[in-house]
Design a protein around this motif. Sequence first.
Motif, PDB file in Angstrom:
ATOM      1  N   ALA A   5       2.951   2.230   3.479  1.00 31.91           N
ATOM      2  CA  ALA A   5       4.001   3.235   3.324  1.00 31.91           C
ATOM      3  C   ALA A   5       3.871   4.293   4.414  1.00 31.91           C
ATOM      4  CB  ALA A   5       3.923   3.881   1.950  1.00 31.91           C
ATOM      5  N   ILE A   6       5.014   4.721   4.932  1.00 35.14           N
ATOM      6  CA  ILE A   6       5.045   5.671   6.046  1.00 35.14           C
ATOM      7  C   ILE A   6       5.704   6.950   5.564  1.00 35.14           C
ATOM      8  CG2 ILE A   6       5.974   6.104   8.351  1.00 35.14           C
ATOM      9  CD1 ILE A   6       5.903   2.934   8.605  1.00 35.14           C
ATOM     10  N   ARG A  63       0.852  -1.179   0.000  1.00 41.57           N
ATOM     11  CA  ARG A  63       0.000   0.000   0.000  1.00 41.57           C
ATOM     12  C   ARG A  63       0.895   1.239   0.000  1.00 41.57           C
ATOM     13  NH1 ARG A  63      -5.166   0.437   2.036  1.00 41.57           N
ATOM     14  NH2 ARG A  63      -5.342  -1.754   1.458  1.00 41.57           N
ATOM     15  N   ASN A  64       0.854   1.966  -1.112  1.00 42.57           N
ATOM     16  CA  ASN A  64       1.705   3.140  -1.274  1.00 42.57           C
ATOM     17  C   ASN A  64       0.905   4.277  -1.882  1.00 42.57           C
ATOM     18  OD1 ASN A  64       4.662   2.104  -0.757  1.00 42.57           O
ATOM     19  ND2 ASN A  64       3.707   0.531  -2.038  1.00 42.57           N
ATOM     20  N   ARG A  78      -2.025   2.931   5.578  1.00 45.10           N
ATOM     21  CA  ARG A  78      -3.106   2.127   6.160  1.00 45.10           C
ATOM     22  C   ARG A  78      -3.625   2.740   7.461  1.00 45.10           C
ATOM     23  NH1 ARG A  78      -3.339  -2.950   3.641  1.00 45.10           N
ATOM     24  NH2 ARG A  78      -1.440  -3.551   2.532  1.00 45.10           N
ATOM     25  N   GLY A  79      -3.134   3.908   7.816  1.00 41.17           N
ATOM     26  CA  GLY A  79      -3.525   4.532   9.073  1.00 41.17           C
ATOM     27  C   GLY A  79      -2.504   4.253  10.154  1.00 41.17           C
ATOM     28  N   ARG A  84       5.536   0.224  11.209  1.00 39.58           N
ATOM     29  CA  ARG A  84       5.935  -0.918  10.382  1.00 39.58           C
ATOM     30  C   ARG A  84       5.226  -0.858   9.038  1.00 39.58           C
ATOM     31  NH1 ARG A  84       4.931  -6.001  14.363  1.00 39.58           N
ATOM     32  NH2 ARG A  84       4.777  -6.948  12.288  1.00 39.58           N
ATOM     33  N   THR A  85       5.978  -1.031   7.961  1.00 36.91           N
ATOM     34  CA  THR A  85       5.358  -0.984   6.636  1.00 36.91           C
ATOM     35  C   THR A  85       4.445  -2.171   6.395  1.00 36.91           C
ATOM     36  OG1 THR A  85       7.289  -2.073   5.647  1.00 36.91           O
ATOM     37  CG2 THR A  85       7.263   0.340   5.648  1.00 36.91           C
ATOM     38  N   ASP A  86       4.715  -3.319   7.015  1.00 33.89           N
ATOM     39  CA  ASP A  86       3.833  -4.472   6.792  1.00 33.89           C
ATOM     40  C   ASP A  86       2.469  -4.248   7.411  1.00 33.89           C
ATOM     41  OD1 ASP A  86       4.798  -4.608   9.412  1.00 33.89           O
ATOM     42  OD2 ASP A  86       4.639  -6.796   9.482  1.00 33.89           O
TER      43      ASP A  86
END
Length: 829
Positions: free
Chosen positions: A797-798, A167-168, A814-815, A791-793
């Motif tokens: 994306a952060i 998710r990016n 993803r929030g 965590r990216t998983d």
Amino acid sequence: MRLIVAAVAFACGDAVGVRQGWAIGGAPIAAGAAVLAALLAAAWVADHRTRAPPAPTRRIARGCVGVLTTALLGVVLGGRAARPPPLDPPLAAALAAGDQPSTVTAAVVRAPEPTGTGWRFIADLAAVGGRQARGRLAVSIAAGDAELAPGDVVRFAARLRALRGTRNPGVPDPDFALRALGVDALAAVRSGAEVQRVAPATGGPRRLAYLVHRALRAEIQRELDGAPAAFLQTAVLGERRGVAPEIEDGFRAAGATHVLSVSGLHLAAVAMLLFVSVRWAAARVPGLPLAVDPRAVAALVSLPALLFFTLMTGEAVATERSALMLGIGLAALLIGRRARPGPTIAGTALILLLAQPLQLFDVSFQLSVASVAGIALCARGLAPGKSSRRARPAARAFHWLRRFGAATFAATAATGPLVAHWFGEIAPLAPLGNLALVPLIELAVVPLGLAGAAAGALWRPIGHWPLWLAGCAARAALAIAAGFRVHAPIWLCRFPDALETAAATGGGLFALLALGRPGRRRWRAVAALILVATCATSLTVRDLLRRHRRALVITFLDVGQGDAAVVEAPAGSVMVIDGGGSRDGSFDTGARIVEPFLRARGIDRIEVVALSHPHPDHLNGLFRILQRFPVGAFWSSGDDGHNPEYRRLLATAVARQVPTAPPRGRALGAAWIEPLAPFVGDVIAPPPGLSVNDASLVVRVAFAGRAALFPGDLEADGEGELAGGSAVGRRAAADLLKVPHHGSRTSSSDELLDAVRPRLAVMSLGWRNQFHFPAPEVVARYAARGIQALRTDRDGAITVSIEPDGVIQVGCARGCPEQPEDAPSEDPP
């Protein structure tokens, strides 16, 4: 016109419902839809009780209610489709088993299709782990192919995974395409040999289509070999086996990649030839035209042939879509109606979206609808009128060529903005490429190849010459594509957003209508200018905002099990640190994630590309970046890690004239980037005795009294070297830490955390990865120090933004968990 309006209204509601996730469980939406439907029904009854025509205001009101009802239906169905349905308990148990492989028995729904480096087929579950189960799997084959047909029952052992793609921001959600096919879970096998056929497809049309497919392929392979045979199998049978990447590049430069599959054009060509032949024969049967329209006879014969050809070519989604559209047109002829292009397109789109609302976000759906709409609505106005039957053959051929050129130009104009939106590239010579390739393939390669293979399967001597001619046409097409690959440019561009793409597409269509049709040219030209100006203004404003942004933005991309980060400094300077990558090369993170993200952000140049160390999950995605972007410098520690891919990456940088000197501290816009390790003397280089991970290039980015540290995959020894660097002025202190080695238990030592003292840590790793990262003790170590770990998983994306006053803002695709209040650091950079 009503059907077109209904289709547009439903699509708009569908888009809103999917994006917002509004499901049918929302009582207000369902109640609102019911009320509007009741009002529409009441208005219809009131109008039909009287013989007088309804008043204009009543017609307008009824039309508005109908549009709102259709849009609300789209919202409800789209919202429901956006939320995954509950899984069957045996399938859910297999997904919860984690690394434990399950024995799967399933029936093939779609035959294997190429995915770039491997193959994938869709199958419906019959049993998993010895228990009966329901659900649909997408099964990936890493190496080799499995000779499977729809209806075959297969058995294999694989670890099942839930649908949870990366998710990016700015990158399409990969789950949508699979969920649009009804897929509930994923599975993967190493080779096609691991998939055992338990039972072949039972009798019926599917089994017959498979046997015919196999016979035609054998005949093509018997008469031809090499690239022409592979291309003929691709064009006629829908198989992508043996088509080399350079061939695909040639058709891409020509804007004609659609001919490398059994697309709507192939299906239309076969249907047209059959329809014209049967109509010609029926018209010459004595007395038959007086009893029945020859067109109806031709439609009656063409419909089942169309269905069988779709089954024989593997039932690809694009083929089924085209078959439905052609089937509606033929069905209209059967009942004595002439199929109009607009309602036919709208009706097909509406049927498909009602069945699966997520198809609205499928690139092939959008391209097929746009191309057919462009041809149907605009080509006739651009093309010359009907030619006289008394005209000379050369004049008639030139007239046909002009009409085909008009259709090609209209389709290219309608799909160009969508191609830019999805792929970030424009093939300027696409009209010329289609004009050169499509008639050759649709009027020679496909019909001659299909007729020759069918005739040869019945009696070999009569199939030889048609297949020989088809092979000659295939060689000519391949030669033309090779010429385009060498000489035709491909313009790379930023990804226009949804508004810009819609405005550009609408502007192009209105411009074509204004050029082609004499009536109402003025308002069409005005509409085209307004839409194109809207698109250009939006693109310009977004680019100016990016180039004049005052904050430093760091995005840790969700690339699965790997690392990739993009640093956007104030004034538009950009640095890419690692590019992610799969270990077996089956998924190109550079092409599928990193480049789309960069182009969606409007980034067309990269100042620095940095590779922390030459492991595949950091290195493989950088090939695409070096090949497709101007790059100012390439940084690495100089350690090849005994990986030949590193030397190939370095050769790519040299070939692109990218400087590869050892890294040194430098400005990146208003930020400062500095390599901190590994050093040999005063130069970045791998010290002898350190492992590949411990020799990772460490980069520190400082801005506005804040700093971010990127330590690659350092482990205990490398972390000790980094922490000790403060004695010689190499400060590792940072507010933001990219967690080393994905949260491995061999990293994130107390010595490192004492030296860095981060407030925020980011772990880049894959969902349920095979290494079980992050280690629980590492997670506990960060929690004990009060360091917020993202965590990216889990979070996607952060994005971390550092404002000029030092305030840090964090966002997650993803929030994010709740962010603690932050204040500028007292330490200087």
